[in-house]
Design an enzyme around this catalytic site. Structure first.
Site, PDB file in Angstrom:
ATOM      1  N   TYR B 150       0.792  -0.784   0.031  1.00  2.43           N
ATOM      2  CA  TYR B 150       0.188  -0.219   0.312  1.00  2.43           C
ATOM      3  C   TYR B 150       0.979   1.562   0.261  1.00  2.43           C
ATOM      4  O   TYR B 150       2.035   1.613   0.422  1.00  2.43           O
ATOM      5  CB  TYR B 150      -1.000  -0.088   1.362  1.00  2.43           C
ATOM      6  CG  TYR B 150      -1.572   1.070   2.008  1.00  2.43           C
ATOM      7  CD1 TYR B 150      -2.414   2.006   0.433  1.00  2.43           C
ATOM      8  CD2 TYR B 150      -1.231   1.848   3.174  1.00  2.43           C
ATOM      9  CE1 TYR B 150      -3.075   3.078   1.099  1.00  2.43           C
ATOM     10  CE2 TYR B 150      -2.499   2.764   3.646  1.00  2.43           C
ATOM     11  CZ  TYR B 150      -2.876   3.874   2.272  1.00  2.43           C
ATOM     12  OH  TYR B 150      -3.651   4.653   2.809  1.00  2.43           O
ATOM     13  N   ASP B 235      -1.070  -5.663   9.999  1.00  5.33           N
ATOM     14  CA  ASP B 235      -1.752  -4.442   9.239  1.00  5.33           C
ATOM     15  C   ASP B 235      -3.019  -5.313   8.945  1.00  5.33           C
ATOM     16  O   ASP B 235      -3.109  -6.284   8.497  1.00  5.33           O
ATOM     17  CB  ASP B 235      -1.496  -3.562   8.328  1.00  5.33           C
ATOM     18  CG  ASP B 235      -2.642  -2.970   7.855  1.00  5.33           C
ATOM     19  OD1 ASP B 235      -3.778  -3.086   7.842  1.00  5.33           O
ATOM     20  OD2 ASP B 235      -2.580  -2.242   6.435  1.00  5.33           O
ATOM     21  N   ILE B 237      -6.314  -4.558   8.865  1.00  3.79           N
ATOM     22  CA  ILE B 237      -7.654  -3.854   8.277  1.00  3.79           C
ATOM     23  C   ILE B 237      -8.553  -3.962   7.635  1.00  3.79           C
ATOM     24  O   ILE B 237      -9.813  -3.987   7.782  1.00  3.79           O
ATOM     25  CB  ILE B 237      -7.210  -2.281   8.435  1.00  3.79           C
ATOM     26  CG1 ILE B 237      -6.713  -1.881   6.657  1.00  3.79           C
ATOM     27  CG2 ILE B 237      -6.174  -1.376   8.844  1.00  3.79           C
ATOM     28  CD1 ILE B 237      -6.518  -0.906   6.263  1.00  3.79           C
ATOM     29  N   LYS B 274     -12.283  -0.443   6.159  1.00  6.41           N
ATOM     30  CA  LYS B 274     -13.124  -0.694   5.393  1.00  6.41           C
ATOM     31  C   LYS B 274     -13.769  -2.645   5.542  1.00  6.41           C
ATOM     32  O   LYS B 274     -14.041  -2.105   5.200  1.00  6.41           O
ATOM     33  CB  LYS B 274     -11.329  -1.586   4.945  1.00  6.41           C
ATOM     34  CG  LYS B 274     -10.544  -0.547   5.021  1.00  6.41           C
ATOM     35  CD  LYS B 274     -10.594   0.109   3.740  1.00  6.41           C
ATOM     36  CE  LYS B 274      -8.991   1.080   3.307  1.00  6.41           C
ATOM     37  NZ  LYS B 274      -9.297   2.322   2.307  1.00  6.41           N
TER      38      LYS B 274
END
Lengths: 480, 480
Positions: B150, B235, B237, B274
């Protein structure tokens, strides 16, 4: 199992730059450990260390009930839920920025204009201060700040940025006013230690003093930073809390009147935590006249944007002119009346406080209660106040005050009855001190000759019963 | 007037560490400048560069309408307005942390437990990532991160912290899986340049790949970071966006199964942007098994707390077990169906994509459309896609992908009709390329011999009309 934290964590995690090891925060912990409640815990600690504006929340609650469309969680507003929940542009909702700009203008008597496109959102004033430090200074650079100043500045401006704060020493000889001499002395001291000064931080109205900067002081500061080509950060988070003359003058007004000054150097920090009393909503605002700072800070706002649910509600609330005008007038009146109760009560005990016209606190002078004119004695007195008197006030040392014996006392985070109990407790402390001093005076050797004893104070109960007591102010009584 | 910005601002303000100068963000700007609308601007750019989950918002809106007490801005909840508005404890509302912990457990099939006292609030995952970087690493230290990753990681973890990201190079030969060899190579490279590696950053499910890490990969990573005594940031998310086998496995499960691993090294980043689709609410969560990190990060959360108005609403919403279960099941079904529409449509044009089971995007393989196997050619193709095809997808280069020709295509931020238009546009691009290749093939000298031409693709209109088209999925049709 290996738990060598010092090595696996960062220097920031291992240092105490957060500043939590301070009497300012220790007092909060003392309150948290044993909070006062009139019936459930009548001997608990009364919290007078929190600058919170709770006096006009009934007006806000009434507005919220009458404006269901402002919320995305009502039948009237839920059709907007999706659009608001997914909006994540770091510019913020345009209607929110517009409303904030207009609100800032109203607070300043519509004598200045604010451009909504210069409004940058942040996570509270805490986030706005840090963002500015990141934009303006490199690690090791310094900002000048007059004393006494808000303890959170150390955390907000220096902890993660590596920037330093250099105190400009002010004292009671001129009511803690910042002079050009004091400014130059601090600047020179930084130069002598090869520290690059990148700016001056002013807090207007002042926390903890409760005073406002007058036109001369602001113009002097403006000239100074232009002379040195350094930044001026004006923290104006208490701008709507003034209730008396002299009124609040924003740096924005001085800038308008100073065509020769460099706008690229001027930045305002704002918030809705104090003026409206919504610290939980985490609305911080950074307003800069410098395009590059606006652009950079806006990118940084990704780290602490305001919830769009909250933006949307406040966009409606702050756009309601009638409500805003009523709130500002009523809030000022209630704050003024409440300060009158506190300072009037203290005065009747013979306890002085700095004359102030703004803020959610007064700067109480307990110098005559110190055993010696030292910060050790201040801390000793503070422990008595927290542990025995059972109120949490904040000692001057935690505000980097240059003189021992001053304490910040917050007055807007409680109801009338709690204030009455707090004054009664302070009264007992003063009486005990006076009695022991009187006893000492009767002895051949008087140990503390410098301390003056006020013989004119009345017992707190008398003050409370008096028809002339500020406690009976009709403005205070209008509160629910 | 003096406007020497470079000197009066900080190095951070003058560098481009924000990373906005990337095709990833340029694509957003192209969309913002000319956004598609079915009737008002049918030739505008379609936004497929935004990983946003809009497919199940009707369920949330219905819940909000049915639960007025959850909000402090309704007749049913306004009596709580004051208490919520003034709550500013950086721990967050206890009921919110409890609800988030339970929600995180449900998303992980109740196979792990989360301690609400280890939940630290932050301004979105952006703030959580930066907070972790500040806690774990000093300026100049590095975190390893597998590619593609990302683009926001560069901003979030490095811009203001001075920390570096070192890529672990992965490629399509094994479906972009991270191997121990690749890990060791990256680690060794850092050592050779005297850079101290403080941790490994994993994103699971992966953005942009749409894949999940399997048990073997997670165990391997866990062993690696314990061998090196460095941190593991997971991460997670996108943890509730998986819709197919293989399912999502949290690092929390691996930790439970690895009694010899050091919990002080494990940290999870989470968010409700998200999984629930509320990026505007800025709910970031940092969950650490390291007490010192929890304590330090909690102090840092002052820079980006979640609005208490939002905490309160979500505390109610996430505590509603029936709603949460329905939402998770329905959201997964709709995401899976929508991915089927996109990837099925692409496949019928002869365009491949990496097999995935999670996320709000697919990783589209346009290698055969490149004029050459270079990032220049990728950028050239991307410009055609944005400017001529009029959709914003994100090129692999912006994700630090090691191989040119891959593009991330988001599918959950639009309605069915917009997805149909988007597929139709992509279809035309592929047809044009195929036609020009076919023409080139008829010439004596074939210039791009490596490109294979799919002759089996159908025209997009045919796909759309087919009764077997994934566009007709009843799950998709249940959307409002």
């Amino acid at each position: 199992m290996l738990r060598n934290q010092d090595q696996i964590l960062s220097k920031i995690a291992n240092n105490d730059g957060h500043g939590e090891n301070s009497a300012f925060f220790d007092g909060w912990k003392a309150y948290d450990a044993d909070p006062y409640h009139p019936t459930l815990n009548p001997n608990g600690v009364i919290q007078m260390g929190l600058a919170e504006n709770q006096l006009s929340m009934d007006l806000v609650e009434e507005w919220v009930r009458n404006n269901p469309k402002a919320s995305i969680c009502t039948a009237e507003g839920a059709s907007q839920f999706k659009d608001i929940a997914i909006y994540q542009d770091y510019h913020g909702l345009p209607e929110f920025r517009n409303a904030v700009a207009r609100f800032m203008e109203k607070v300043r008597g519509n004598r200045v204009r604010f451009d909504p496109d210069r409004i940058v959102l942040s996570g509270g004033a805490t986030g706005a201060q840090e963002t500015l430090a990141f934009c303006l200074a490199d690690p090791g650079d310094a900002l000048l700040v007059p004393t006494p100043y808000y303890p959170g500045n150390d955390r907000d401006l220096t902890w993660r940025t590596g920037v330093e704060l250099i105190p400009i020493v002010c004292d009671s000889s001129n009511d803690f006013k910042m002079t050009r001499d004091a400014l130059e002395t601090a600047y020179k001291k930084a130069q002598e230690s090869n520290t690059k000064v990148k700016g001056l931080l002013l807090n207007n109205p002042s926390n903890p003093l409760g005073t406002v900067l007058d036109r001369e002081a602001l113009s002097m500061a403006m000239k100074f930073i232009n002379d040195k080509n350094i930044h001026l950060i004006c923290d104006e988070i208490y701008s709507a809390t003034f209730f008396d003359e002299p009124g609040f003058i924003s740096i924005a007004e001085i800038m308008q009147e100073s065509p020769d000054s460099n706008p690229d150097l001027i930045h305002i920090v704002y918030s809705l935590s104090k003026d409206l009393g919504f610290p939980g909503f985490r609305v911080g605002i950074l307003y800069s006249y410098n395009d590059a700072v606006v652009n950079c800070a806006r990118k940084m706002s990704s780290f602490g944007l305001v919830s769009t649910q909250t933006q949307r509600l406040l966009a409606f609330m702050l756009s309601d002119d009638a409500f805003v005008e009523k709130f500002l007038a009523e809030s000022a009146a209630r704050l003024g009346a409440r300060r009158g109760v506190l300072c009037g009560g203290l005065a009747q005990m013979g306890v002085g406080s700095l004359k102030g016209s703004a803020g959610l606190y007064c700067w109480m002078d307990l110098r005559r209660l110190l055993k010696a004119a030292t910060f050790e004695a201040e801390m000793e007195l503070w422990r008595v106040i927290v542990n025995d008197v059972r109120i949490n006030v904040s000692p001057g040392a935690s505000f980097h005050c240059s003189e021992p014996g001053w304490f910040r006392v917050c007055f807007a985070n409680m109801d009338d009855e709690t204030m009455r109990v707090a004054l009664s407790r302070i009264s007992k402390l003063v009486m005990q001190t006076n009695n022991s001093e009187a006893a000492a005076a009767r002895k051949p050797c008087r140990r503390r000759s410098k301390l003056e004893i006020s013989l004119s104070f009345k017992r707190m109960d008398e003050i409370m019963m008096s028809p002339h007591s500020p406690m009976t102010s009709p403005l205070v009584r209008t509160r629910t």
